[in-house]
Every structure is written in structure tokens, then in C-alpha cells.
Design an enzyme around this catalytic site. Sequence first.
Site, PDB file in Angstrom:
ATOM      1  N   LEU A  77       0.834  -1.192   0.000  1.00  0.00           N
ATOM      2  CA  LEU A  77       0.000   0.000   0.000  1.00  0.00           C
ATOM      3  C   LEU A  77       0.875   1.250   0.000  1.00  0.00           C
ATOM      4  O   LEU A  77       1.964   1.264   0.571  1.00  0.00           O
ATOM      5  CB  LEU A  77      -0.908   0.007   1.240  1.00  0.00           C
ATOM      6  CG  LEU A  77      -1.830  -1.202   1.426  1.00  0.00           C
ATOM      7  CD1 LEU A  77      -2.674  -1.017   2.692  1.00  0.00           C
ATOM      8  CD2 LEU A  77      -2.716  -1.419   0.212  1.00  0.00           C
ATOM      9  N   ASP A  78       0.374   2.315  -0.642  1.00  0.00           N
ATOM     10  CA  ASP A  78       1.063   3.607  -0.589  1.00  0.00           C
ATOM     11  C   ASP A  78       1.242   4.021   0.868  1.00  0.00           C
ATOM     12  O   ASP A  78       0.510   3.578   1.763  1.00  0.00           O
ATOM     13  CB  ASP A  78       0.241   4.683  -1.304  1.00  0.00           C
ATOM     14  CG  ASP A  78       0.102   4.409  -2.795  1.00  0.00           C
ATOM     15  OD1 ASP A  78       0.962   3.712  -3.340  1.00  0.00           O
ATOM     16  OD2 ASP A  78      -0.865   4.911  -3.392  1.00  0.00           O
ATOM     17  N   ALA A  79       2.185   4.910   1.097  1.00  0.00           N
ATOM     18  CA  ALA A  79       2.468   5.350   2.466  1.00  0.00           C
ATOM     19  C   ALA A  79       1.215   5.882   3.172  1.00  0.00           C
ATOM     20  O   ALA A  79       1.002   5.627   4.360  1.00  0.00           O
ATOM     21  CB  ALA A  79       3.556   6.419   2.457  1.00  0.00           C
TER      22      ALA A  79
END
Length: 270
Positions: A126-128
Amino acid sequence: MIYLKNKHKTCTVKEFLKFKGVSKRTLTKLAKKLGIMKIDDKPVIMTDTILKNKSLCIDLKEPTPQTTVPLSNKPLKIIFEDEYILIVDKKSNLPTIPSHNFDDSLASQVVNYLGNDCVFRALNRLDAHTTGLVVIAKDVITENLLVESGNIKKWYLAKVEGKTLQRGCINAPIIDDETQCKRVVDKNGLPAITYYKRLCYKNGISLVRCHLIYGRTNQIRCHFSYIGHPLVDDYKYNTNCQDPNAIFCLRCYELHFTHPYTNKSIKIKI
């Protein structure tokens, strides 16, 4: 210790493992130094035969990690765990793997929890700033079986600008645009499909439930920007957002898969 039952047909150990989904690369490592294989407590090699309805026992020896992950003692939010799989709820402002832009990472927390001699094997990244469920395999065989099965289905929640259609399908290939440091829709890109359903609409914002086919990097963010409904507060994909520190709302909140060893259906919703 991993047990794999041969429900298919009598064949060689190598053929059986390939049928189960073990990659060629892992087979090579397994044959050389990754572990000891046994049938009925008798050591076997790749060319030996495994009869139908017999079980192959693999005593794995984890390889030494090629890179050292900095450890973090910050607590994990564990949603599910057994001998083979760990599922956690990743918080926002936390990259999945170490990044020079952040002081911490999910990998650092997981390796600290499982032991600093483990290899971090996240099956979805997942993106940050994207929160939610991340599936982590505890060993290379489990990773292979889950990846090969392709049966991990994930659903996301996102807040987007404007009133979307009640239901929709965004079928638009995505390519990496290095000049903009983001993904863009392009006919020469990789296939990407996003199905969505609007759950509610209020104050100019739609809450949508998304299901991805292919699951490209930034797919939801890129696709909704493409159809004119960018995520709220997404500085990279929303031209209306002028705050580089703004945090968008995107959450992996539900997943289903079949456990590779017990064959039980695992359904998690947070």
C-alpha cells in the site's frame, strides 16, 4: 514445517511442487539448500516419486536476508495470524518498505516482530498514506502458493470529489510517467480495471467501494483522477489540492482468500 498433500496424481516431487505453484527459482533453492523434504519421514529429492494422497513435509531453512531492514519497535495492529500468514492493519503516513522520506516502515515493524532473520514478504503493498490490510507470508513456500493461486481478493474505500455514477468500471491502461513522477492513463500502458460502487454522497464528496483487476501501483488514485473524480486531498493526482502534506482517504478494508494449507475460506473486514 510445511505439509503439502498430493491430491492430484502420482508424479515426481518436482512436478508436484510446480503443480502446487512453487516457482522455478524457489524449486532451485529448495533442491540445493532451502530445506529438507520428506515423505513418511524418509528424506527425498526432486526426482523421487510422491504417490497420490501422500504428503510432502518440508522443513524450511530461511535464507539470510540480502538486505538489512532497520528494526522498529512500534506496535503492529495484527488482524490475523497463524504459523504461515500474518495480516496487519497498516496505518497512514507509513510506507510498506523503508523509504528515505520516512523514519519508519511496515517492513521494519514486521521484521522486528517476527525476528530480524526473517525476510519481509508482503503480498500487497500500500502507498504510504493508504491504510488497511496487508497480507504477509512468513515463508517462501507460502508466498509462492498465495501468489500463484491469485485468489486474494481485496476491496478498498475511497473518498473522491464530486458525485460519481452509482456503479462504474474504469478500464484504462496505466503507464509510469517519470517526468511527472506518477502513473498516467496511456494506451501503451499495462492493463488496469477498477470496478466501483458509490456508497453515499454528501457535501460534494462520494464514498466509493472499489475492487481492482491487476492492482497496478496507484491504480485507484490514477483512475479516479482520469474520470474527473480525484481522491480528496490527493496532492499528486488532484489539481485542486495545493497542500503537499495533505492526506487522502484510501483504505484496503476487506479481503478474501483460501488458505493454502487448510483450504478454509478466510474473510476479513475492518
